[in-house]
Design a protein around this motif. Structure first.
Motif, mmCIF file in Angstrom:
data_model
loop_
_atom_site.group_PDB
_atom_site.id
_atom_site.type_symbol
_atom_site.label_atom_id
_atom_site.label_comp_id
_atom_site.label_asym_id
_atom_site.label_seq_id
_atom_site.Cartn_x
_atom_site.Cartn_y
_atom_site.Cartn_z
ATOM 1 N N THR A 251 -0.619 2.013 9.346
ATOM 2 C CA THR A 251 -1.453 0.809 9.273
ATOM 3 C C THR A 251 -0.587 -0.440 9.210
ATOM 4 O OG1 THR A 251 -3.146 2.064 8.081
ATOM 5 C CG2 THR A 251 -3.292 -0.330 7.991
ATOM 6 N N SER A 252 -0.928 -1.404 10.051
ATOM 7 C CA SER A 252 -0.285 -2.721 10.024
ATOM 8 C C SER A 252 -1.354 -3.764 9.728
ATOM 9 C CB SER A 252 0.370 -3.036 11.369
ATOM 10 O OG SER A 252 1.341 -2.076 11.710
ATOM 11 N N LEU A 253 -0.979 -4.797 8.978
ATOM 12 C CA LEU A 253 -1.910 -5.863 8.659
ATOM 13 C C LEU A 253 -1.263 -7.203 8.971
ATOM 14 C CD1 LEU A 253 -4.432 -6.112 5.823
ATOM 15 C CD2 LEU A 253 -2.925 -8.052 6.215
ATOM 16 N N VAL A 254 -1.927 -7.958 9.825
ATOM 17 C CA VAL A 254 -1.420 -9.240 10.292
ATOM 18 C C VAL A 254 -2.468 -10.302 9.984
ATOM 19 C CG1 VAL A 254 -0.751 -10.574 12.330
ATOM 20 C CG2 VAL A 254 -0.083 -8.162 12.135
ATOM 21 N N VAL A 255 -2.059 -11.411 9.373
ATOM 22 C CA VAL A 255 -2.972 -12.534 9.159
ATOM 23 C C VAL A 255 -2.469 -13.708 9.992
ATOM 24 C CG1 VAL A 255 -3.636 -11.772 6.850
ATOM 25 C CG2 VAL A 255 -1.727 -13.371 7.116
ATOM 26 N N PHE A 256 -3.408 -14.565 10.378
ATOM 27 C CA PHE A 256 -2.997 -15.668 11.254
ATOM 28 C C PHE A 256 -3.919 -16.866 11.098
ATOM 29 C CE2 PHE A 256 -6.099 -13.168 13.603
ATOM 30 C CZ PHE A 256 -6.895 -14.112 14.237
ATOM 31 N N THR A 258 -2.640 -20.870 12.788
ATOM 32 C CA THR A 258 -1.827 -21.251 13.941
ATOM 33 C C THR A 258 -0.477 -20.530 13.904
ATOM 34 O OG1 THR A 258 -1.048 -23.192 12.712
ATOM 35 C CG2 THR A 258 -2.901 -23.505 14.215
ATOM 36 N N GLU A 259 -0.154 -19.938 12.767
ATOM 37 C CA GLU A 259 1.028 -19.106 12.622
ATOM 38 C C GLU A 259 0.585 -17.666 12.384
ATOM 39 O OE1 GLU A 259 4.076 -20.271 13.011
ATOM 40 O OE2 GLU A 259 3.353 -22.328 13.290
ATOM 41 N N VAL A 260 1.519 -16.746 12.548
ATOM 42 C CA VAL A 260 1.236 -15.323 12.373
ATOM 43 C C VAL A 260 2.142 -14.779 11.277
ATOM 44 C CG1 VAL A 260 1.182 -13.052 13.473
ATOM 45 C CG2 VAL A 260 0.587 -15.095 14.796
ATOM 46 N N VAL A 261 1.565 -14.070 10.311
ATOM 47 C CA VAL A 261 2.345 -13.487 9.221
ATOM 48 C C VAL A 261 2.021 -11.992 9.141
ATOM 49 C CG1 VAL A 261 2.863 -13.542 6.756
ATOM 50 C CG2 VAL A 261 2.273 -15.660 7.949
ATOM 51 N N ASP A 262 3.047 -11.168 9.168
ATOM 52 C CA ASP A 262 2.882 -9.716 9.050
ATOM 53 C C ASP A 262 3.001 -9.337 7.576
ATOM 54 O OD1 ASP A 262 3.015 -6.938 9.140
ATOM 55 O OD2 ASP A 262 4.082 -6.931 11.055
ATOM 56 N N LEU A 263 1.881 -8.905 6.985
ATOM 57 C CA LEU A 263 1.846 -8.565 5.565
ATOM 58 C C LEU A 263 1.904 -7.058 5.327
ATOM 59 C CD1 LEU A 263 -0.843 -11.092 4.238
ATOM 60 C CD2 LEU A 263 1.646 -11.309 4.191
ATOM 61 N N THR A 264 2.280 -6.307 6.351
ATOM 62 C CA THR A 264 2.342 -4.848 6.217
ATOM 63 C C THR A 264 3.199 -4.394 5.035
ATOM 64 O OG1 THR A 264 2.022 -4.649 8.612
ATOM 65 C CG2 THR A 264 2.849 -2.703 7.448
ATOM 66 N N PRO A 265 4.351 -5.020 4.766
ATOM 67 C CA PRO A 265 5.160 -4.558 3.626
ATOM 68 C C PRO A 265 4.467 -4.699 2.276
ATOM 69 C CG PRO A 265 6.493 -5.894 5.125
ATOM 70 C CD PRO A 265 5.076 -6.043 5.557
ATOM 71 N N ASP A 269 -0.266 -3.121 -2.424
ATOM 72 C CA ASP A 269 -1.015 -3.861 -3.437
ATOM 73 C C ASP A 269 -1.855 -4.930 -2.750
ATOM 74 O OD1 ASP A 269 -2.030 -5.379 -5.492
ATOM 75 O OD2 ASP A 269 -0.153 -5.513 -6.600
ATOM 76 N N PRO A 270 -3.173 -4.730 -2.634
ATOM 77 C CA PRO A 270 -4.005 -5.722 -1.946
ATOM 78 C C PRO A 270 -4.002 -7.092 -2.616
ATOM 79 C CG PRO A 270 -5.356 -4.048 -3.025
ATOM 80 C CD PRO A 270 -3.945 -3.560 -3.069
ATOM 81 N N VAL A 271 -3.713 -7.144 -3.916
ATOM 82 C CA VAL A 271 -3.616 -8.449 -4.572
ATOM 83 C C VAL A 271 -2.430 -9.225 -4.012
ATOM 84 C CG1 VAL A 271 -3.312 -9.643 -6.765
ATOM 85 C CG2 VAL A 271 -4.730 -7.594 -6.658
ATOM 86 N N ASP A 272 -1.292 -8.549 -3.812
ATOM 87 C CA ASP A 272 -0.142 -9.208 -3.187
ATOM 88 C C ASP A 272 -0.479 -9.654 -1.772
ATOM 89 O OD1 ASP A 272 1.474 -8.939 -5.392
ATOM 90 O OD2 ASP A 272 2.433 -7.082 -4.710
ATOM 91 N N VAL A 273 -1.242 -8.819 -1.055
ATOM 92 C CA VAL A 273 -1.649 -9.200 0.299
ATOM 93 C C VAL A 273 -2.450 -10.493 0.264
ATOM 94 C CG1 VAL A 273 -3.112 -8.573 2.259
ATOM 95 C CG2 VAL A 273 -1.621 -6.862 1.236
ATOM 96 N N LEU A 274 -3.412 -10.569 -0.641
ATOM 97 C CA LEU A 274 -4.266 -11.749 -0.693
ATOM 98 C C LEU A 274 -3.486 -12.999 -1.076
ATOM 99 C CD1 LEU A 274 -7.426 -10.148 -2.313
ATOM 100 C CD2 LEU A 274 -7.227 -11.105 -0.015
ATOM 101 N N PHE A 275 -2.529 -12.860 -1.975
ATOM 102 C CA PHE A 275 -1.732 -14.028 -2.336
ATOM 103 C C PHE A 275 -0.692 -14.358 -1.262
ATOM 104 C CE2 PHE A 275 -3.626 -13.642 -6.489
ATOM 105 C CZ PHE A 275 -3.677 -14.954 -6.923
ATOM 106 N N GLY A 276 -0.564 -13.475 -0.272
ATOM 107 C CA GLY A 276 0.288 -13.781 0.878
ATOM 108 C C GLY A 276 -0.445 -14.516 1.974
ATOM 109 N N THR A 277 -1.772 -14.657 1.832
ATOM 110 C CA THR A 277 -2.541 -15.388 2.830
ATOM 111 C C THR A 277 -2.568 -16.868 2.488
ATOM 112 O OG1 THR A 277 -4.647 -15.107 1.648
ATOM 113 C CG2 THR A 277 -4.006 -13.371 3.204
ATOM 114 N N GLN A 278 -2.999 -17.656 3.470
ATOM 115 C CA GLN A 278 -3.124 -19.096 3.264
ATOM 116 C C GLN A 278 -4.368 -19.553 4.000
ATOM 117 O OE1 GLN A 278 0.332 -21.409 4.208
ATOM 118 N NE2 GLN A 278 -0.652 -23.360 3.767
#
Length: 398
Positions: A251-256, A258-265, A269-278
């Motif tokens: 599974t890979s998870l990418v948020v975007f 105008t920029e693209v950020v790969d949050l797969t690493p 922890d989905p909480v870390d994923v959410l705090f990695g979004t903007q």
């Protein structure tokens, strides 16, 4: 207040209207007492206030929360005392929107009094970049509470649906003994029943292939993190973490935006994923799809789920060409216009229709339906037909 469906006498009816309309709607009425007065004050602070949190000009009450964290905290405690949690969540959302309380949510004392819900998480994530360290720990606790509740709601069903879909695709007629599905085998060989021996001769075995420690499918989740997609971001992040815990999937998870950020690493922890979004900003879907193209290693075994309202700020023609190239190579592409409980979303209908013309299903999906959607997609079924059977009419589908 009386339970729904309970007969209400004239006094009770007038009381209800008094609480709905406030004092301005019932001039000269007797003042409310006790709990009714407290409920009325809580409603007045929100719905009789102007956009700055004070009373409306000319209004009958000195209502409003003001730009005061202690006052807001007391109000939050009051509404949790007098209203059910579903009403509390609605009033909290209204307070943030009507009274511009986002800045006050950066205060830990206030956050501790808030009823956590998905909408609140979206608001906190939109403030992530300006959140002081004194608030961050409390905000993470609020987000973690909501994430844990979402996981309880969807995790088991998701794992079960995905495992079942992968098992069905691995069915074989030359199984190892331990992998024989004896019920299916007996049914398939009933015509070979020998009455004199009271047995069935299993000329054809039915079972599942030996479960190997290999990745059966690649899943790429691409999530639009523009401000309107906040609820979808929360749910998609939790689903991404659940899928990442399954060995049969990569599974890979990418948020975007105008920029693209790969949050797969961060998927552990989905909480870390959410705090990695903007949350917020523009949207370049074409750029995100281009990045996802680079993640594809096994097209025939790859599912790309694009979660976006399709309001494209990038190059539309190039986006459509990329999606066409992906599907032509064997990648299964599904577009979710929303992954939320909020009903029919606002989305770019022209872009949705263009994707449908390419054979790509485009529809809104609730979190409760998403595990079944995954099962159909991973079994390489007809996702568009499934959506037509399962989901509410009125949005585009493939």
């Amino acid at each position: 207040m009386s339970a729904p469906g309970t007969p209400v006498d004239e006094a009770g009816r007038l009381r209800r209207w008094r609480l709905v309309l406030g004092a301005a709607g019932e001039p000269g009425a007797a003042p409310l007492q006790g709990a009714d007065a407290a409920m009325d004050a809580a409603l007045a602070a929100l719905y009789d206030a102007d956009d700055r949190g004070g009373s409306r000009p000319g209004g009958p009450r000195g209502a409003g929360l003001g730009a005061s964290a202690p006052r807001v905290a007391r109000w939050l405690g009051d509404i949790r005392t007098y209203f059910p949690s579903t009403v509390v969540q609605v009033m909290q959302r209204d307070a943030v929107d009507r009274l511009q309380l986002r800045q006050l949510l950066l205060e830990p004392e206030l956050l501790g009094a808030v009823e956590p819900d998905v909408s609140l998480v979206g608001t906190l994530l939109s403030l992530n970049r300006v959140m002081p360290e004194t608030t961050r720990a409390t905000a993470r606790q609020v987000v973690a509470t909501v994430v844990a509740e979402v996981e309880r709601r969807v995790a088991d069903r998701t794992r079960s649906a995905v495992a079942g879909a992968l098992d069905r695709t691995s069915r074989t007629h030359r199984p190892h003994l331990r992998d024989v599905d004896w019920d299916a085998t007996i049914r398939a060989n009933l015509r070979h029943y020998l009455p004199e021996h009271r047995t069935v001769v299993p000329e054809r075995l039915v079972g599942h292939g030996r479960r190997r420690q290999v990745v059966a499918r690649d899943v790429v989740l691409a999530i639009d993190q523009s401000g309107s997609m906040a609820e979808s971001v929360v749910y998609a992040s939790v689903f991404g973490a659940v899928l990442a815990s399954m060995r049969a999937l990569s599974t890979s998870l990418v948020v975007f935006d105008t920029e693209v950020v790969d949050l797969t690493p961060l998927l552990a922890d989905p909480v870390d994923v959410l705090f990695g979004t903007q949350l917020g900003g523009g949207t370049d879907i074409n750029r995100a799809v281009a990045y996802c193209q680079g993640l594809v290693r096994r097209p025939a075994d790859t599912l790309l789920v694009l979660v976006s309202d399709l309001y494209e700020g990038g190059v539309r023609d190039e986006l459509l060409r990329r999606v066409a190239d992906l599907t032509a190579s064997g990648v299964q592409v599904v577009v979710l216009l929303a992954l939320s409980d909020s009903g029919a979303p606002s989305f770019d209908r022209e872009n949705a229709a263009a994707l449908v013309e390419l054979g790509v299903p485009a529809f809104a999906c609730t979190p409760d339906a998403f595990p079944d959607l995954l099962a159909v997609a991973l079994a390489k079924g007809d996702v568009g037909a499934w959506a037509d059977r399962q989901l509410t009419p009125g949005v585009s589908r493939g």
